[in-house]
Design a protein around this motif. Structure first.
Motif, PDB file in Angstrom:
ATOM      1  N   GLN A 225       0.820  -1.212   0.000  1.00 34.90           N
ATOM      2  CA  GLN A 225       0.000   0.000   0.000  1.00 34.90           C
ATOM      3  C   GLN A 225       0.854   1.262   0.000  1.00 34.90           C
ATOM      4  OE1 GLN A 225      -2.297  -0.602   3.542  1.00 34.90           O
ATOM      5  NE2 GLN A 225      -3.723  -2.053   2.585  1.00 34.90           N
ATOM      6  N   LEU A 226       1.987   1.211   0.690  1.00 31.40           N
ATOM      7  CA  LEU A 226       2.827   2.395   0.846  1.00 31.40           C
ATOM      8  C   LEU A 226       3.901   2.527  -0.218  1.00 31.40           C
ATOM      9  CD1 LEU A 226       3.366   2.362   4.726  1.00 31.40           C
ATOM     10  CD2 LEU A 226       1.766   3.767   3.411  1.00 31.40           C
ATOM     11  N   ARG A 227       4.218   1.399  -0.896  1.00 33.31           N
ATOM     12  CA  ARG A 227       5.300   1.420  -1.872  1.00 33.31           C
ATOM     13  C   ARG A 227       4.819   0.936  -3.229  1.00 33.31           C
ATOM     14  NH1 ARG A 227      10.930  -0.954   0.485  1.00 33.31           N
ATOM     15  NH2 ARG A 227      11.553   0.862   1.695  1.00 33.31           N
ATOM     16  N   PRO A 228       3.887   1.632  -3.862  1.00 28.80           N
ATOM     17  CA  PRO A 228       3.396   1.166  -5.157  1.00 28.80           C
ATOM     18  C   PRO A 228       4.451   1.295  -6.243  1.00 28.80           C
ATOM     19  CG  PRO A 228       2.541   3.336  -4.687  1.00 28.80           C
ATOM     20  CD  PRO A 228       3.301   2.916  -3.474  1.00 28.80           C
ATOM     21  N   GLN A 229       4.562   0.265  -7.084  1.00 32.56           N
ATOM     22  CA  GLN A 229       5.409   0.320  -8.270  1.00 32.56           C
ATOM     23  C   GLN A 229       6.828   0.796  -7.972  1.00 32.56           C
ATOM     24  OE1 GLN A 229       2.938   2.869 -10.724  1.00 32.56           O
ATOM     25  NE2 GLN A 229       2.067   1.113 -11.751  1.00 32.56           N
ATOM     26  N   SER A 230       7.487   0.097  -7.077  1.00 26.74           N
ATOM     27  CA  SER A 230       8.879   0.414  -6.770  1.00 26.74           C
ATOM     28  C   SER A 230       9.726  -0.851  -6.893  1.00 26.74           C
ATOM     29  CB  SER A 230       9.002   0.991  -5.356  1.00 26.74           C
ATOM     30  OG  SER A 230       8.516   0.064  -4.408  1.00 26.74           O
ATOM     31  N   THR A 231      11.023  -0.677  -6.981  1.00 28.89           N
ATOM     32  CA  THR A 231      11.939  -1.794  -7.105  1.00 28.89           C
ATOM     33  C   THR A 231      12.791  -1.875  -5.846  1.00 28.89           C
ATOM     34  OG1 THR A 231      12.074  -1.427  -9.498  1.00 28.89           O
ATOM     35  CG2 THR A 231      13.772  -2.817  -8.522  1.00 28.89           C
ATOM     36  N   THR A 232      12.864  -3.048  -5.218  1.00 25.12           N
ATOM     37  CA  THR A 232      13.725  -3.178  -4.052  1.00 25.12           C
ATOM     38  C   THR A 232      15.169  -3.348  -4.497  1.00 25.12           C
ATOM     39  OG1 THR A 232      13.296  -5.563  -3.979  1.00 25.12           O
ATOM     40  CG2 THR A 232      11.927  -4.169  -2.587  1.00 25.12           C
ATOM     41  N   GLU A 233      16.099  -3.081  -3.571  1.00 24.38           N
ATOM     42  CA  GLU A 233      17.510  -3.023  -3.937  1.00 24.38           C
ATOM     43  C   GLU A 233      18.203  -4.366  -3.959  1.00 24.38           C
ATOM     44  OE1 GLU A 233      19.062  -3.055   0.288  1.00 24.38           O
ATOM     45  OE2 GLU A 233      18.181  -4.444  -1.113  1.00 24.38           O
ATOM     46  N   SER A 234      17.517  -5.450  -3.548  1.00 22.25           N
ATOM     47  CA  SER A 234      18.200  -6.734  -3.369  1.00 22.25           C
ATOM     48  C   SER A 234      18.875  -7.227  -4.652  1.00 22.25           C
ATOM     49  CB  SER A 234      17.220  -7.793  -2.847  1.00 22.25           C
ATOM     50  OG  SER A 234      16.090  -7.880  -3.686  1.00 22.25           O
ATOM     51  N   VAL A 235      18.210  -7.073  -5.801  1.00 18.37           N
ATOM     52  CA  VAL A 235      18.813  -7.512  -7.061  1.00 18.37           C
ATOM     53  C   VAL A 235      19.889  -6.539  -7.523  1.00 18.37           C
ATOM     54  CG1 VAL A 235      18.376  -8.054  -9.487  1.00 18.37           C
ATOM     55  CG2 VAL A 235      16.741  -8.781  -7.741  1.00 18.37           C
ATOM     56  N   TRP A 236      19.648  -5.237  -7.354  1.00 15.01           N
ATOM     57  CA  TRP A 236      20.638  -4.245  -7.777  1.00 15.01           C
ATOM     58  C   TRP A 236      21.981  -4.461  -7.093  1.00 15.01           C
ATOM     59  CZ3 TRP A 236      20.569  -1.000 -11.729  1.00 15.01           C
ATOM     60  CH2 TRP A 236      19.334  -0.626 -12.297  1.00 15.01           C
ATOM     61  N   LYS A 237      21.952  -4.876  -5.833  1.00 13.39           N
ATOM     62  CA  LYS A 237      23.200  -5.095  -5.095  1.00 13.39           C
ATOM     63  C   LYS A 237      24.046  -6.207  -5.706  1.00 13.39           C
ATOM     64  CE  LYS A 237      22.061  -3.569  -0.380  1.00 13.39           C
ATOM     65  NZ  LYS A 237      21.873  -4.018   1.024  1.00 13.39           N
ATOM     66  N   LYS A 238      23.413  -7.116  -6.442  1.00 15.59           N
ATOM     67  CA  LYS A 238      24.120  -8.290  -6.970  1.00 15.59           C
ATOM     68  C   LYS A 238      24.606  -8.095  -8.398  1.00 15.59           C
ATOM     69  CE  LYS A 238      21.293 -11.291  -4.028  1.00 15.59           C
ATOM     70  NZ  LYS A 238      20.235 -12.328  -3.979  1.00 15.59           N
ATOM     71  N   VAL A 239      24.374  -6.918  -8.969  1.00 16.44           N
ATOM     72  CA  VAL A 239      24.804  -6.665 -10.348  1.00 16.44           C
ATOM     73  C   VAL A 239      26.323  -6.678 -10.433  1.00 16.44           C
ATOM     74  CG1 VAL A 239      24.788  -5.030 -12.265  1.00 16.44           C
ATOM     75  CG2 VAL A 239      22.736  -5.322 -10.856  1.00 16.44           C
ATOM     76  N   GLU A 240      26.848  -7.428 -11.395  1.00 12.25           N
ATOM     77  CA  GLU A 240      28.282  -7.466 -11.676  1.00 12.25           C
ATOM     78  C   GLU A 240      28.499  -7.205 -13.159  1.00 12.25           C
ATOM     79  OE1 GLU A 240      29.793 -11.190 -10.312  1.00 12.25           O
ATOM     80  OE2 GLU A 240      29.123 -10.892  -8.242  1.00 12.25           O
TER      81      GLU A 240
END
Length: 332
Positions: A225-240
């Protein structure tokens, strides 16, 4: 650019990725914290409003398309009490991308070996905790201490903080008693009405594990309800540098994941994250393999699942999805 973004999200800073695209590829990309850091021609009222509301969005402007990703840090969850319910709750919440912190005033319960899923486990009397610990803003609080006296102590302190959710374990009778105590002490009725007590969605839960399920379900519901259409950082942290980022730009119909859902495909074949599983995910992986071998740095791919194909996948109806593939090494 991406390296700086990763450093910032590790610090808990909300970041934004703005993609500029044509029908076949990504043209440019910006990683910023504020709208004012974008080129002046992109500082429209529409974009500023998206930044202010911390929303992701996809839109077209003539022959050019834009996709704004709001990359939010993990939701901080503070669990007051290290008992049996907290054990199940910490594990489930961590699996659902909450950043878990556990507090108890008993050393045998506030043990990091007991809570391997927690970012932090701290042993401290609750009377002292709130006077010396820095809680993150807009956090989530779950009060499951060993008794109603500690729950009441913690609730009094939490109500004075900036929070997005607070829930308290206990029967309706116990919670009503605490509520009356606080009303008599001058706490505002409106603030007490925000407290989820009894905590959790009503699923007729009985065991500690079932109660934890009901609590996590309510936490997820509130976050959505509070975070509509957002991306969490968990995948971004793993980018190589040796991976390809796959991101859903938009979708129509029955597709499993929402806009902004992200998957990393590495050269050795392993993946992180998901864009939906099944036929879509398989097609994305195969296209990523071709992109690795190509001189191109990005590609926009379109995926359509007919009703007949959807039935084979066990879905009710079909849908369309547009996915951006981009080589990570050019983002550094």
């Amino acid at each position: 650019m991406l390296e700086k973004m990763q450093e910032q999200i590790k610090k808990g800073v909300t970041m934004f990725a703005l993609h500029e695209l044509d029908d076949t590829k990504q043209k440019r990309c910006w990683f910023v914290e504020k709208a004012e850091e974008l080129p002046s021609f992109l500082q429209s009222e529409h974009i500023k409003e998206l930044f202010h509301e911390k929303k992701s969005a996809y839109w077209k402007d003539g022959d050019t398309s834009y996709m704004l990703e709001c990359v939010l840090p993990k939701t901080p969850l503070y669990i007051m009490g290290g008992g049996t319910i907290a054990l199940f709750l910490a594990q489930m919440a961590q699996m659902c991308d909450f950043e878990v912190h556990v507090f108890d005033d008993r050393k045998e319960f506030a043990d990091s070996h007991r809570f391997p899923w927690a970012e932090e486990v701290l042993c401290m009397p609750f009377d002292e905790l709130f006077s010396c610990y820095h809680f993150q803003k807009d956090a989530y609080f779950v009060l499951v201490t060993r008794g109603h006296l500690n729950d009441e102590k913690c609730l009094k302190e939490v109500l004075q903080l900036s929070y997005s959710y607070v829930g308290m374990i206990g029967s309706k009778r116990k919670n009503n008693i605490i509520r009356e105590h606080l009303l008599m002490q001058g706490y505002e009725k409106e603030k007490l009405d925000e407290v989820h007590a009894p905590i959790g969605i009503d699923i007729q839960s009985d065991t500690p594990a079932e109660i934890a399920v009901s609590i996590v379900a309510e936490l997820i519901q509130k976050r959505a309800q509070l975070r509509p259409q957002s991306t969490t950082e968990s995948v971004w942290k793993k980018v190589e540098k040796d991976c390809i980022l796959a991101t859903i730009l938009y979708h129509h119909g029955s597709t499993p994941r929402e806009m902004g859902s992200k998957m990393l495909i590495f050269k050795d074949g392993h993946i992180e994250g998901s864009v939906g599983g099944g036929s879509l995910e398989y097609a994305v992986q195969k296209q990523a393999e071709l992109l690795f071998q190509s001189l191109d740095t990005s590609q926009v791919m379109y995926f359509s699942l007919s009703n007949e194909d959807a039935a084979k996948e066990g879905m009710v109806c079909g849908g369309d999805a547009c996915v951006l593939l981009e080589k990570a090494d050019i983002l550094w």
